[in-house]
Design a protein around this motif. Structure first.
Motif, mmCIF file in Angstrom:
data_model
loop_
_atom_site.group_PDB
_atom_site.id
_atom_site.type_symbol
_atom_site.label_atom_id
_atom_site.label_comp_id
_atom_site.label_asym_id
_atom_site.label_seq_id
_atom_site.Cartn_x
_atom_site.Cartn_y
_atom_site.Cartn_z
ATOM 1 N N ALA A 242 0.830 -1.206 0.000
ATOM 2 C CA ALA A 242 0.000 0.000 0.000
ATOM 3 C C ALA A 242 0.864 1.255 0.000
ATOM 4 N N PHE A 243 1.957 1.221 0.742
ATOM 5 C CA PHE A 243 2.860 2.370 0.786
ATOM 6 C C PHE A 243 3.523 2.580 -0.573
ATOM 7 N N LYS A 244 3.969 1.511 -1.195
ATOM 8 C CA LYS A 244 4.565 1.620 -2.528
ATOM 9 C C LYS A 244 3.573 2.216 -3.519
ATOM 10 N N GLN A 245 2.340 1.801 -3.442
ATOM 11 C CA GLN A 245 1.318 2.335 -4.339
ATOM 12 C C GLN A 245 1.088 3.817 -4.090
ATOM 13 N N ALA A 246 1.089 4.211 -2.825
ATOM 14 C CA ALA A 246 0.906 5.621 -2.497
ATOM 15 C C ALA A 246 2.069 6.462 -3.007
ATOM 16 N N LEU A 247 3.295 5.944 -2.877
ATOM 17 C CA LEU A 247 4.464 6.663 -3.383
ATOM 18 C C LEU A 247 4.414 6.761 -4.907
ATOM 19 N N ALA A 248 4.004 5.683 -5.561
ATOM 20 C CA ALA A 248 3.903 5.708 -7.022
ATOM 21 C C ALA A 248 2.879 6.739 -7.474
ATOM 22 N N ALA A 249 1.769 6.831 -6.763
ATOM 23 C CA ALA A 249 0.742 7.804 -7.111
ATOM 24 C C ALA A 249 1.249 9.237 -6.951
#
Length: 252
Positions: A242-249
């Motif tokens: 979830a954190f990786k996805q938030a950073l990617a966004a």
């Protein structure tokens, strides 16, 4: 203002955190909106920066903002365009749990120059019903390690040495913090030990607590912000993903 450690239940994700409300409740940021992006000292001109190195090297001392004098305890690592701000307490078990899941992601993004991380170690547990001085002492010691270019290794060692029970104030003893430093090659020295004992960063750490937690800008630790907006901590699933996805966004 008093803070209190709430219950942590991890089933693959963070379920609760250390709150500043004196109650057991959801983790800060679970479904939350924007939060303050900086502590009371992070805007100080020339805050120490380490480039992209995960260990950190200090570029000198600053004066912490606010009315309490002291060196700025803000630690900035990396040069990426996406800014991650982390508020944590080394006595707080939820902070360790979040660290253990997020740090591999942070390391990878730092290595790729994708993010800049601003760390604020705070003394929330000291202000809770647990009392004591270990949160402040450990936070100061982490900034001492930053001056010696050993911030991340010492931060890892502090979390590894964290008592399972927040009421055990082991980090209040300078000898304990120095013994932790002895597990980090090249860190322990007369300069580091003097820094641990004299606590030059204490005023800055207390100011951050007052500005961000006593004022209710932030509700507890760990608090993680991405580009100034508090990241909603998932209540289920894989926290790292979830954190990786938030950073990617956000562009990292």
């Amino acid at each position: 203002m008093r803070g209190r450690l709430s219950l942590l239940i991890l089933t693959g994700a963070l379920a609760a955190g250390c709150t500043s409300q004196g109650t057991v409740g959801p983790a800060p940021g679970a479904g939350s909106g924007p939060g303050a992006s900086t502590g009371s000292h992070s805007s100080a001109t020339g805050a120490p920066t380490s480039g992209s190195s995960p260990s950190g090297t200090a570029s000198g001392s600053q004066t912490g903002g606010g009315s309490v004098p002291g060196e700025d305890a803000t630690v900035v690592v990396g040069t990426g365009k996406v800014k991650v701000t982390i508020y944590e307490d080394y006595r707080c078990p939820p902070c360790k749990a979040v660290h253990d899941q997020l740090q591999p992601v942070i390391n990878a993004k730092l290595a790729a120059a994708g993010i800049q991380v601003e760390y604020h170690a705070v003394d929330l547990v000291d202000h809770s019903g647990s009392g004591g001085k270990g949160s402040l002492a450990a936070a100061n010691a982490a900034s001492c390690a930053f001056q010696a270019a050993k911030f991340q290794p010492y931060r890892e060692a502090l979390f590894a040495a964290q008592p399972a029970d927040e009421t055990v104030d082991a980090f209040a003893d300078p000898a304990k913090l120095i013994s932790v430093a002895q597990t980090v090659p090249g860190l322990d020295s007369p300069t580091f030990e003097a820094c641990v004992r004299t606590q030059p960063f204490a005023g800055s750490i207390e100011n951050t607590y007052t500005a961000e937690f006593a004022s209710n800008k932030l509700q507890g630790v760990p608090s993680v912000l991405i580009n100034g907006t508090q990241w909603p901590v998932p209540s289920s699933g894989d926290l790292a993903t979830a954190f990786k996805q938030a950073l990617a966004a956000a562009g990292a």
